[in-house]
Write a protein that holds these residues in place. Structure first.
Motif, PDB file in Angstrom:
ATOM      1  N   ILE A 187      -0.194 -12.488   2.197  1.00  0.00           N
ATOM      2  CA  ILE A 187      -1.240 -11.434   2.729  1.00  0.00           C
ATOM      3  C   ILE A 187      -2.069 -12.255   3.817  1.00  0.00           C
ATOM      4  CG2 ILE A 187      -1.620 -10.050   0.739  1.00  0.00           C
ATOM      5  CD1 ILE A 187      -4.028 -11.613   0.070  1.00  0.00           C
ATOM      6  N   VAL A 188      -1.774 -13.568   3.957  1.00  0.00           N
ATOM      7  CA  VAL A 188      -2.680 -14.087   5.090  1.00  0.00           C
ATOM      8  C   VAL A 188      -1.860 -13.934   6.585  1.00  0.00           C
ATOM      9  CG1 VAL A 188      -3.283 -16.565   5.944  1.00  0.00           C
ATOM     10  CG2 VAL A 188      -3.267 -16.148   3.553  1.00  0.00           C
ATOM     11  N   HIS A 189      -0.424 -13.904   6.384  1.00  0.00           N
ATOM     12  CA  HIS A 189       0.432 -13.973   7.604  1.00  0.00           C
ATOM     13  C   HIS A 189       0.991 -12.635   7.924  1.00  0.00           C
ATOM     14  CE1 HIS A 189       0.356 -18.392   6.646  1.00  0.00           C
ATOM     15  NE2 HIS A 189      -0.476 -18.455   8.031  1.00  0.00           N
ATOM     16  N   ASP A 190       1.122 -11.836   6.844  1.00  0.00           N
ATOM     17  CA  ASP A 190       2.021 -10.647   6.944  1.00  0.00           C
ATOM     18  C   ASP A 190       1.219  -9.808   5.916  1.00  0.00           C
ATOM     19  OD1 ASP A 190       3.613  -8.863   7.739  1.00  0.00           O
ATOM     20  OD2 ASP A 190       5.532  -9.780   6.434  1.00  0.00           O
ATOM     21  N   LEU A 191      -0.006  -9.133   6.166  1.00  0.00           N
ATOM     22  CA  LEU A 191      -0.477  -8.226   5.264  1.00  0.00           C
ATOM     23  C   LEU A 191       0.276  -6.838   5.430  1.00  0.00           C
ATOM     24  CD1 LEU A 191      -2.565  -6.894   3.284  1.00  0.00           C
ATOM     25  CD2 LEU A 191      -4.099  -6.873   5.536  1.00  0.00           C
ATOM     26  N   ASP A 192       0.724  -6.437   6.646  1.00  0.00           N
ATOM     27  CA  ASP A 192       1.311  -5.312   6.885  1.00  0.00           C
ATOM     28  C   ASP A 192       2.761  -5.395   6.047  1.00  0.00           C
ATOM     29  OD1 ASP A 192      -0.368  -3.753   8.548  1.00  0.00           O
ATOM     30  OD2 ASP A 192       0.070  -4.785  10.380  1.00  0.00           O
ATOM     31  N   GLY A 193       3.241  -6.459   6.102  1.00  0.00           N
ATOM     32  CA  GLY A 193       4.524  -6.573   5.479  1.00  0.00           C
ATOM     33  C   GLY A 193       4.501  -6.326   4.185  1.00  0.00           C
ATOM     34  N   VAL A 194       3.360  -7.267   3.352  1.00  0.00           N
ATOM     35  CA  VAL A 194       3.246  -6.823   2.047  1.00  0.00           C
ATOM     36  C   VAL A 194       2.826  -5.411   1.693  1.00  0.00           C
ATOM     37  CG1 VAL A 194       1.647  -7.600  -0.010  1.00  0.00           C
ATOM     38  CG2 VAL A 194       2.561  -9.496   1.661  1.00  0.00           C
ATOM     39  N   LEU A 195       1.973  -4.777   2.472  1.00  0.00           N
ATOM     40  CA  LEU A 195       1.813  -3.401   2.089  1.00  0.00           C
ATOM     41  C   LEU A 195       2.906  -2.422   2.263  1.00  0.00           C
ATOM     42  CD1 LEU A 195      -1.997  -3.134   3.610  1.00  0.00           C
ATOM     43  CD2 LEU A 195      -1.334  -3.410   1.488  1.00  0.00           C
ATOM     44  N   GLU A 196       3.799  -2.861   3.323  1.00  0.00           N
ATOM     45  CA  GLU A 196       5.086  -2.009   3.426  1.00  0.00           C
ATOM     46  C   GLU A 196       5.890  -2.045   2.142  1.00  0.00           C
ATOM     47  OE1 GLU A 196       7.015  -2.990   7.189  1.00  0.00           O
ATOM     48  OE2 GLU A 196       5.041  -2.258   8.063  1.00  0.00           O
ATOM     49  N   GLU A 197       6.101  -3.346   1.702  1.00  0.00           N
ATOM     50  CA  GLU A 197       7.027  -3.493   0.467  1.00  0.00           C
ATOM     51  C   GLU A 197       6.086  -2.916  -0.626  1.00  0.00           C
ATOM     52  OE1 GLU A 197       7.898  -7.586   0.029  1.00  0.00           O
ATOM     53  OE2 GLU A 197       8.596  -7.319  -1.981  1.00  0.00           O
ATOM     54  N   PHE A 198       4.956  -2.916  -0.772  1.00  0.00           N
ATOM     55  CA  PHE A 198       4.161  -2.198  -1.973  1.00  0.00           C
ATOM     56  C   PHE A 198       4.469  -0.441  -1.701  1.00  0.00           C
ATOM     57  CE2 PHE A 198       0.805  -0.042  -3.996  1.00  0.00           C
ATOM     58  CZ  PHE A 198       0.289  -0.984  -5.191  1.00  0.00           C
ATOM     59  N   ASP A 199       4.285  -0.112  -0.641  1.00  0.00           N
ATOM     60  CA  ASP A 199       4.683   1.045  -0.306  1.00  0.00           C
ATOM     61  C   ASP A 199       6.044   1.642  -0.554  1.00  0.00           C
ATOM     62  OD1 ASP A 199       3.632   3.860   0.517  1.00  0.00           O
ATOM     63  OD2 ASP A 199       4.393   3.832   2.610  1.00  0.00           O
ATOM     64  N   ARG A 200       6.930   0.711  -0.271  1.00  0.00           N
ATOM     65  CA  ARG A 200       8.608   1.175  -0.347  1.00  0.00           C
ATOM     66  C   ARG A 200       8.722   1.277  -2.058  1.00  0.00           C
ATOM     67  NH1 ARG A 200      12.076  -2.502  -0.777  1.00  0.00           N
ATOM     68  NH2 ARG A 200      10.804  -3.923   0.430  1.00  0.00           N
ATOM     69  N   ILE A 201       8.102   0.083  -2.761  1.00  0.00           N
ATOM     70  CA  ILE A 201       8.433   0.165  -4.121  1.00  0.00           C
ATOM     71  C   ILE A 201       7.600   1.043  -5.120  1.00  0.00           C
ATOM     72  CG2 ILE A 201       8.437  -1.653  -6.302  1.00  0.00           C
ATOM     73  CD1 ILE A 201       9.234  -3.710  -3.887  1.00  0.00           C
ATOM     74  N   LEU A 202       6.360   1.069  -4.875  1.00  0.00           N
ATOM     75  CA  LEU A 202       5.224   1.849  -5.750  1.00  0.00           C
ATOM     76  C   LEU A 202       4.814   2.784  -5.177  1.00  0.00           C
ATOM     77  CD1 LEU A 202       3.408  -1.582  -7.249  1.00  0.00           C
ATOM     78  CD2 LEU A 202       4.423   0.315  -8.651  1.00  0.00           C
ATOM     79  N   GLY A 203       4.465   2.890  -3.925  1.00  0.00           N
ATOM     80  CA  GLY A 203       3.710   3.953  -3.047  1.00  0.00           C
ATOM     81  C   GLY A 203       2.435   3.350  -2.742  1.00  0.00           C
ATOM     82  N   LEU A 204       1.707   3.424  -1.930  1.00  0.00           N
ATOM     83  CA  LEU A 204       0.306   3.288  -1.257  1.00  0.00           C
ATOM     84  C   LEU A 204      -0.642   3.960  -2.233  1.00  0.00           C
ATOM     85  CD1 LEU A 204       0.467   1.423   2.051  1.00  0.00           C
ATOM     86  CD2 LEU A 204      -0.720   0.467  -0.129  1.00  0.00           C
ATOM     87  N   ASP A 205      -0.141   5.288  -2.244  1.00  0.00           N
ATOM     88  CA  ASP A 205      -0.907   6.288  -2.746  1.00  0.00           C
ATOM     89  C   ASP A 205      -1.507   5.807  -4.422  1.00  0.00           C
ATOM     90  OD1 ASP A 205       1.642   6.902  -3.425  1.00  0.00           O
ATOM     91  OD2 ASP A 205       0.989   8.827  -4.479  1.00  0.00           O
ATOM     92  N   LEU A 206      -0.548   5.044  -4.923  1.00  0.00           N
ATOM     93  CA  LEU A 206      -0.918   4.717  -6.366  1.00  0.00           C
ATOM     94  C   LEU A 206      -2.067   3.478  -6.408  1.00  0.00           C
ATOM     95  CD1 LEU A 206       2.317   4.262  -8.168  1.00  0.00           C
ATOM     96  CD2 LEU A 206       0.752   6.167  -8.163  1.00  0.00           C
ATOM     97  N   LEU A 207      -2.382   2.971  -5.278  1.00  0.00           N
ATOM     98  CA  LEU A 207      -3.441   1.906  -5.189  1.00  0.00           C
ATOM     99  C   LEU A 207      -4.799   2.559  -5.083  1.00  0.00           C
ATOM    100  CD1 LEU A 207      -3.752  -1.344  -4.931  1.00  0.00           C
ATOM    101  CD2 LEU A 207      -3.456  -0.874  -2.351  1.00  0.00           C
ATOM    102  N   ARG A 208      -5.460   1.942  -6.368  1.00  0.00           N
ATOM    103  CA  ARG A 208      -7.037   2.614  -6.528  1.00  0.00           C
ATOM    104  C   ARG A 208      -7.844   1.695  -6.455  1.00  0.00           C
ATOM    105  NH1 ARG A 208      -5.303   7.261  -9.119  1.00  0.00           N
ATOM    106  NH2 ARG A 208      -3.310   7.818  -7.730  1.00  0.00           N
ATOM    107  N   ALA A 209      -7.725   0.291  -6.592  1.00  0.00           N
ATOM    108  CA  ALA A 209      -8.827  -0.695  -6.626  1.00  0.00           C
ATOM    109  C   ALA A 209      -8.183  -1.914  -6.073  1.00  0.00           C
ATOM    110  CB  ALA A 209      -9.351  -0.868  -8.052  1.00  0.00           C
ATOM    111  N   ILE A 210      -9.373  -2.689  -5.467  1.00  0.00           N
ATOM    112  CA  ILE A 210      -8.776  -4.049  -4.697  1.00  0.00           C
ATOM    113  C   ILE A 210      -9.850  -5.219  -5.570  1.00  0.00           C
ATOM    114  CG2 ILE A 210      -8.836  -5.850  -2.837  1.00  0.00           C
ATOM    115  CD1 ILE A 210      -6.863  -3.569  -2.114  1.00  0.00           C
ATOM    116  N   HIS A 211      -9.287  -6.184  -6.225  1.00  0.00           N
ATOM    117  CA  HIS A 211     -10.051  -7.351  -6.427  1.00  0.00           C
ATOM    118  C   HIS A 211      -9.996  -8.190  -5.443  1.00  0.00           C
ATOM    119  CE1 HIS A 211      -9.429  -6.782 -11.333  1.00  0.00           C
ATOM    120  NE2 HIS A 211     -10.348  -5.947 -10.675  1.00  0.00           N
ATOM    121  N   LEU A 212     -11.122  -8.340  -4.864  1.00  0.00           N
ATOM    122  CA  LEU A 212     -11.240  -9.350  -3.774  1.00  0.00           C
ATOM    123  C   LEU A 212     -11.494 -10.671  -3.832  1.00  0.00           C
ATOM    124  CD1 LEU A 212     -11.335  -8.529  -0.393  1.00  0.00           C
ATOM    125  CD2 LEU A 212     -13.587  -8.352  -0.696  1.00  0.00           C
ATOM    126  N   ASN A 213     -10.788 -11.498  -4.391  1.00  0.00           N
ATOM    127  CA  ASN A 213     -11.075 -12.792  -4.518  1.00  0.00           C
ATOM    128  C   ASN A 213     -10.167 -13.761  -3.371  1.00  0.00           C
ATOM    129  OD1 ASN A 213     -12.281 -11.952  -7.040  1.00  0.00           O
ATOM    130  ND2 ASN A 213     -10.345 -11.513  -7.907  1.00  0.00           N
TER     131      ASN A 213
END
Ligand code: FE
Ligand code: FE
Ligand code: ZN
Length: 286
Positions: A187-213
Motif C-alpha cells: 500500500i506504500v508504492h501501489d495502493l491503486d494496485g492493491v485496491l484493484e486486486e481487492f476489487d477483483r477478488i472481493l469487490g470494494l463494495d464489501l469494504l466497510r471499515a479501515i483500521h488505520l495503523n
C-alpha cells in the motif's frame, strides 16, 4: 466529511465511552464486544442503551465498530476452544446488534496445524451457527498479517470464508493497513494496485471499515506490531494516501494505536490538519 475515531475503553460504561468520543473530537469509535482476553461481559440496561444511542444520534456519529475478543478462535481444531468461539460470536453478534452497532469485526482465526482449508471450514460453520440473516449488523472479517497459522492474510482466504456462509450478504471486510502491509500488499508504492486486486477478488463494495495503523515491522514481515500514525514503516504520506483515496475516503477510519485519549485527540486533530493542507495544495496547483 472524515469519519474517524479510535479504539475506546468501555470500562466505565458505554455512555461514558460515547462522551469520551465527543471530548476527543472524534465522530466514531471501536469498542470490544466483551473482555478481550477473558470471556466476561456486562449487559447494558435499556436505559443505558437509550442514553448511548441519544449521544450517537445527537452528535452524528458515523458507523460504529465492535471488535470480538482476541481469545475467540473460530478456526481452532480444539473442541473447547472452538465451542467457546462459536458461543462468543453468536452472543456478540446478537448483543452488538441490540446495541445498534453497525459492524462487528473479528480475526478469522488461526488453524494451529490442521491447515487453511480445514480452518476455513470451521470458521464457516461457526458463522452459520451465529448469523440468522435477520440482523442489521454486518460481520466484518479483518485482513490479517499472517503471523503463525493465521487465516485471512490473503484476499482469497477472506473470499473463501464469505462464499461459504449461508448469509454472505451479512459479511463485509475491515482492512487493517498495518496487517495488509505486513502480509505483503504494498500500500506504500501501489495502493491503486492493491485496491484493484481487492476489487477483483472481493469487490470494494464489501469494504466497510479501515483500521488505520502504521507498522513497526517491515513490508511482508508477517508480523503484527502497530505503530502510531506516520511513525512506522508505512509512513505518513502513504497513510494520508489511504485517507484521501477516492474509493476509501467515505469509509470510517479507526486508530488502534497505543495512545491515551489525550494522545488520540491530538493525533486526530493532526490528521485532519494534514488532510486539509493537502487539499489546499491540490487546489492551489489546480
Ligand atoms: Fe483486530
Ligand atoms: Fe486491526
Ligand atoms: Zn494488529
Amino acid at each position: 466529511m472524515l469519519t474517524i475515531g479510535t479504539h475506546m475503553s468501555i470500562a466505565e460504561g458505554i455512555v461514558k465511552t460515547a462522551e469520551n468520543v465527543v471530548k476527543m473530537e472524534a465522530n466514531t469509535m471501536q469498542i470490544f464486544s466483551r473482555n478481550p482476553r477473558g470471556s466476561g461481559y456486562r449487559s447494558y440496561s435499556a436505559e443505558e442503551t437509550e442514553r448511548f444511542l441519544d449521544i450517537k444520534r445527537d452528535k452524528g456519529f458515523g458507523p460504529l465498530l465492535a471488535h470480538a475478543p482476541y481469545t475467540m478462535n473460530l478456526a481452532s481444531p480444539r473442541e473447547t476452544v472452538y465451542e467457546f468461539a462459536c458461543m462468543v460470536i453468536k452472543e456478540d453478534i446478537a448483543r452488538m446488534d441490540a446495541l445498534e452497532m453497525e459492524n462487528l469485526v473479528f480475526h478469522p482465526g488461526s488453524h494451529t496445524g490442521i491447515g487453511t482449508e480445514e480452518g476455513i471450514r470451521n470458521i464457516i460453520a461457526g458463522l452459520n451457527g451465529a448469523i440468522t440473516g435477520e440482523e442489521h449488523i454486518t460481520v466484518l472479517l479483518e485482513t490479517m498479517s499472517g503471523k503463525g497459522t493465521e487465516i485471512g492474510a490473503s484476499f482469497e482466504e477472506l473470499k473463501a470464508i464469505r462464499d461459504g456462509v449461508e448469509h454472505p450478504e451479512k459479511i463485509g471486510i475491515c482492512l487493517d493497513t498495518c496487517h495488509v502491509f505486513a502480509a505483503g500488499y504494498d500500500i506504500v508504492h501501489d495502493l491503486d494496485g492493491v485496491l484493484e486486486e481487492f476489487d477483483r477478488i472481493l469487490g470494494l463494495d464489501l469494504l466497510r471499515a479501515i483500521h488505520l495503523n502504521d507498522s513497526m515491522m517491515p513490508f511482508a514481515s508477517r508480523k503484527d506490531r502497530h505503530a502510531t500514525f506516520g511513525n512506522g514503516e508505512i509512513g505518513m504520506e502513504a497513510l494520508l494516501g489511504v485517507l484521501r483515496h477516492p474509493r476509501l475516503k467515505e469509509l470510517p477510519f479507526y486508530l488502534e494505536t497505543p495512545l491515551d485519549d489525550a494522545g488520540h485527540k491530538e493525533e486526530i486533530r493532526r490528521i485532519r490538519e494534514l488532510l486539509e493542507d493537502r487539499q489546499g495544495n491540490y487546489e492551489a496547483e489546480g
